[in-house]
Design an enzyme around this catalytic site. Structure first.
Site, PDB file in Angstrom:
ATOM      1  N   GLU A 134       0.754  -1.296  -0.089  1.00 23.40           N
ATOM      2  CA  GLU A 134       0.066  -0.194  -0.123  1.00 23.40           C
ATOM      3  C   GLU A 134       0.932   1.640   0.190  1.00 23.40           C
ATOM      4  OE1 GLU A 134       0.907  -0.309   4.165  1.00 23.40           O
ATOM      5  OE2 GLU A 134       0.732  -1.903   2.262  1.00 23.40           O
ATOM      6  N   ASP A 135       1.871   0.448   0.665  1.00 22.35           N
ATOM      7  CA  ASP A 135       2.863   2.296   0.643  1.00 22.35           C
ATOM      8  C   ASP A 135       3.877   2.766  -0.697  1.00 22.35           C
ATOM      9  OD1 ASP A 135       4.083  -0.322   0.235  1.00 22.35           O
ATOM     10  OD2 ASP A 135       5.135   0.886   2.512  1.00 22.35           O
ATOM     11  N   HIS A 151      10.099 -11.334  -0.051  1.00 24.85           N
ATOM     12  CA  HIS A 151       9.623  -9.498   0.836  1.00 24.85           C
ATOM     13  C   HIS A 151      10.326  -9.388  -0.106  1.00 24.85           C
ATOM     14  CE1 HIS A 151       8.147  -5.943   2.384  1.00 24.85           C
ATOM     15  NE2 HIS A 151       9.173  -6.031   2.206  1.00 24.85           N
TER      16      HIS A 151
END
Length: 330
Positions: free
Chosen positions: A257-258, A294
């Site tokens: 979302e960032d 990640h």
């Protein structure tokens, strides 16, 4: 004749010794004077700001009746001790006008928690200032909740922060002053970079670069929303104008979302963000960034967003904002 020559030689040796002694003494005196000069310069450097009235000076006092302060927008999830520490700390920052806690847990905040936070805000606020505290309750758990539009905001500036990191008020106020000089862009403390995928691994044209990529290249193109200032209008744009497919992608993957917010701001401004130097204190355990894969997931997000936006809007930059009041060597 020989005695006369010997006498002359002895006199020359004596004169040479005297000259050498004088030179050595002069050198010592010069060295001593140089050390005194350096000491005096250092002393003046440390005392001059206070002498001139700069030592305790920060951002000029705000008009509390104007929209010149900022709103703390803090995202949290079942980490009440961290939330208490964060709210208690930021309530003491002079530019803070209001606090919005993004709450996406199944149960509403407990009465003891609400009571504690309200008391913490009231007791830590400077000069008896009133700081509004609001829980933004969400029915479902989604990372998109952290960028939901704030109805009737009382400030133009939003300081978006996670509950597990703390910045000194001096750093926050400095970043806020930088944002006020460029209110359409993002200003924050955690830079990241998108890189061209030279190897074309996984078929992605771009790679998400973390901190070490920023450190190595001296370049960044994103400021993570875990610690950043931006205009409240971008909350409205994220909520109402972001493609529904992209919002669903963020919700489903519980990530990025960032990055999506960085894309939105860059697409609207065609300008880079601004990295502000500041001290970071981690008060929580490692999050999803420590999990395996990640970086690959973040690279997938970058390329998915490029596809959604129809282009790469992120603008790389090497600019870094540093508070010159605390810096002697530029």
């Amino acid at each position: 004749m020989v005695a006369r020559t010997s006498l002359i030689s002895r006199r020359m040796v004596q004169k040479f010794r005297q000259a050498a002694i004088l030179a050595a003494g002069s050198l010592k005196i010069k060295l001593l004077l140089f050390c005194c000069f350096i000491f005096t310069l250092t002393l003046l450097a440390s005392c001059t700001p206070s002498f001139l009235g700069w030592g305790q000076q920060s951002v000029p006092p705000l008009d509390r009746n104007s929209r010149k302060g900022y709103t703390l927008l803090i995202n949290t999830w079942k980490r009440y001790d961290l939330l208490k520490k964060s709210i208690s700390h930021y309530a003491s920052c002079p530019g803070l006008d209001s606090i919005h806690i993004v709450w996406s847990e199944p149960e509403p905040p407990s009465d003891p928690l609400v009571k504690f936070l309200n008391h913490a805000v009231k007791s830590n606020a400077k000069d008896d200032r009133y700081i509004d505290l609001t829980f933004d309750i969400n029915k479902e758990d989604s990372l998109n909740n952290r960028f939901k539009e704030i109805k009737n905001p009382i400030t133009d500036a939003v300081f978006s922060i996670d509950d597990d990191i703390i910045f000194p008020c001096s750093s926050v106020e400095f970043a806020f002053s930088v944002w006020r000089s460029a209110p359409d862009t993002m200003v924050g403390f955690v830079p990241r970079i998108h890189l061209i995928n030279q190897s074309k691994e996984n078929g992605y044209p771009y790679i998400y670069g973390g901190w070490w990529a920023v450190w190595w290249t001296g370049t960044y193109s994103m400021i993570l929303s875990k610690a950043s200032f931006f205009h409240t209008k971008y909350l409205r744009m994220y909520t109402n104008e972001m493609p529904a497919s992209l919002l669903e992608y963020v919700k489903r993957n519980r990530n990025c979302e960032d990055i999506a917010m960085s894309f939105l701001v860059a697409n609207a401004t065609a300008a880079p963000p601004i990295w502000a130097k500041g001290k970071i204190y981690e008060i929580g355990s490692t999050g999803i960034s420590s999990l395996g894969g990640h970086s690959n997931k973040r690279s997938e997000c970058v390329n998915r967003f490029v596809s959604e936006f129809g282009r790469m809007p992120l603008v790389p930059t090497t600019v870094k904002a540093v508070d010159s009041r605390g810096t002697w060597f530029w």
